[in-house]
Motif scaffolding. Structure first.
Motif, PDB file in Angstrom:
ATOM      1  N   ILE A 147      88.839  57.814  10.006  1.00  0.00           N
ATOM      2  CA  ILE A 147      89.088  57.727   8.559  1.00  0.00           C
ATOM      3  C   ILE A 147      90.317  58.555   8.188  1.00  0.00           C
ATOM      4  N   GLY A 148      90.399  59.767   8.762  1.00  0.00           N
ATOM      5  CA  GLY A 148      91.545  60.627   8.480  1.00  0.00           C
ATOM      6  C   GLY A 148      92.859  59.994   8.891  1.00  0.00           C
ATOM      7  N   MET A 149      92.859  59.289  10.009  1.00  0.00           N
ATOM      8  CA  MET A 149      94.076  58.624  10.472  1.00  0.00           C
ATOM      9  C   MET A 149      94.554  57.577   9.476  1.00  0.00           C
ATOM     10  N   GLN A 150      93.615  56.793   8.954  1.00  0.00           N
ATOM     11  CA  GLN A 150      93.990  55.739   8.012  1.00  0.00           C
ATOM     12  C   GLN A 150      94.504  56.336   6.701  1.00  0.00           C
ATOM     13  N   VAL A 151      93.853  57.391   6.226  1.00  0.00           N
ATOM     14  CA  VAL A 151      94.267  58.029   4.969  1.00  0.00           C
ATOM     15  C   VAL A 151      95.641  58.678   5.130  1.00  0.00           C
TER      16      VAL A 151
ATOM     17  N   GLY B 220      86.657  66.343  12.039  1.00  0.00           N
ATOM     18  CA  GLY B 220      87.254  65.127  12.574  1.00  0.00           C
ATOM     19  C   GLY B 220      88.259  64.525  11.602  1.00  0.00           C
ATOM     20  N   PHE B 221      87.930  64.543  10.318  1.00  0.00           N
ATOM     21  CA  PHE B 221      88.841  64.024   9.304  1.00  0.00           C
ATOM     22  C   PHE B 221      90.157  64.803   9.325  1.00  0.00           C
ATOM     23  N   GLY B 222      90.063  66.126   9.348  1.00  0.00           N
ATOM     24  CA  GLY B 222      91.269  66.952   9.377  1.00  0.00           C
ATOM     25  C   GLY B 222      92.091  66.719  10.629  1.00  0.00           C
TER      26      GLY B 222
END
Length: 415
Positions: free
Chosen positions: A57-61, A106-108
């Motif tokens: 998710i973080g990669m897409q954002v 993971g998001f970070g």
């Protein structure tokens, strides 16, 4: 070469080392955190899926944000977030809290991963020669730093919360220090005219002309092919990360200490290969790096799969690491250069699917061991690398960063 561009390259190196160190600090503390929370290996395995989900998710954002506001803003912000979130898993008191902590961390990590790779694409474009693989090599250096710090902290009797808290705080500071040195990239306007050839930018092939609305249509099929290739290559990396040591120990009967050389050999040759891959790419082209690298990796893992001796298996793991070393950086670079206006978005697609491959690889091999012996399952990643080698020609189209001859960059710099 001006100082600001050199400073931007050094800053990019710093962020790659930072990302590798922060992720490595978490990895070395996994056993202690698992014991502190009181969960089983199977429960931990399930929770780690959330780490991967958060990263995806973080990669897409971050990819989309990098295209809109620029990497100079997103990269340090992602570094601060990743550093601040590092301590969260160590503060968890039950599986639910650990699940949330892993999702945030993971998001970070995903935000930092894609944003720094996107900035690396801009640096590479400014240099007008391959520099991506060297950045990925320094990520591995960060892992070594984390292992050394983790060993020292454990011997000193520091708790996981203290170790990760200090490491995260230092990471936040480091994330802010080189921020001004990053390139002040602004959202690139979509191409409205056919690309022209200049002395500093080689001809571009395979790009679609601008549509009637004034926007260049990026071929989505090409991006998804690159993403599929990244999935294959990173799946192979995941296999080496999780199964190399176990293969040497259970299949060939090596001692525990000797078995560690399997992953160690793979990691060392991968790092060396990434330090050399930029020069190879500049001389022979990114497609050649992927084609012959994937072919070498396929040979290496096949040797591992069929070897009855420990020493030949180690040679196989060495070839596997050396072959894989330059593959993923070429794919990230190609994705970023396909359309400067959507560099972050395209990198996030390729990196996101590749990351899912790295997570899925160990699970796929584990499932296959129910049917065949562990070493024979390695023929599956060998097959994937054969496919990657056969489709490496995709890198020859749709990118403006095919290497020039040795004399052309020098002439461009003198002009």
């Amino acid at each position: 070469m001006n100082r600001s561009l050199r400073a931007a390259r050094v800053a990019t190196f710093v962020y790659f080392v930072l990302d590798g160190t922060l992720m490595g600090m978490w990895l070395v503390q996994i056993p202690a955190i698992e014991q502190h929370v009181g969960i089983s290996n199977s429960t931990l395995g399930s929770l780690l899926v959330l780490l991967g989900l958060g990263a995806f998710i973080g990669m897409q954002v971050a990819g989309r944000l990098a295209d809109r506001v620029g990497t100079r803003v997103v990269v340090p912000a992602a570094g601060v977030l990743c550093g601040a979130a590092l301590v969260l898993p160590a503060l968890a008191r039950d599986p639910w809290e650990l699940a949330g902590a892993l999702l945030v961390f993971g998001f970070g990590n995903g935000c930092l991963d894609v944003s720094m790779n996107t900035h690396a694409v801009h640096v590479e474009k400014a240099y007008n020669r391959p520099v991506m693989s060297a950045f990925h090599a320094t990520f591995s250096v960060g892992g070594v730093i984390a292992a050394l710090i983790g060993a020292r902290a454990t011997s000193a009797g520091l708790s996981s919360a203290t170790t990760l808290g200090i490491a995260g705080a230092v990471g936040v500071v480091i994330a802010l220090l080189p921020a001004r040195s990053l390139l002040a990239t602004t959202p690139a306007a979509p191409t409205t005219t056919a690309p022209t050839t200049t002395a500093s930018e080689p001809p571009t092939t395979g790009q679609l002309p601008a549509d009637q609305g004034g926007k260049r249509r990026t071929p989505p099929t090409r991006i998804w092919i690159l993403a599929a290739l990244a999935l294959m290559c990173m799946l192979c990396e995941g296999v080496a990360n999780d199964w190399s040591t176990l293969d040497l120990k259970t299949v060939l009967g090596a001692s525990a200490s000797t078995a560690t050389f399997a992953y160690g050999t793979f990691a060392v040759t991968m790092t060396i290969g990434r330090l050399l891959a930029d020069r190879v790419s500049r001389q022979f082209g990114s497609a050649a790096v992927l084609r012959y690298g994937a072919a070498m990796g396929a040979v290496g893992i096949t040797v591992v799969a069929l070897s009855p001796w420990i020493w030949t298996a180690l040679v196989g793991w060495a070839l596997f690491g050396l072959g894989l070393s330059g593959c993923v950086p070429q794919l990230f670079s190609a994705a970023g250069h396909t359309d400067p206006a959507a560099a972050g978005t395209n990198v996030s697609r390729v990196a996101g699917l590749g990351y899912l491959g790295m997570l899925a690889g160990p699970a796929v091999i584990g499932w296959m061991t129910r049917l065949v012996a562990l070493n024979h399952t390695f023929l599956f990643p060998a097959l994937l690398l054969v496919i990657a080698a056969a489709t490496a020609g995709i890198l020859r189209s749709g990118t403006g960063r095919e290497p020039e001859s040795e004399s052309e960059p020098e002439l461009a710099q003198r002009a």
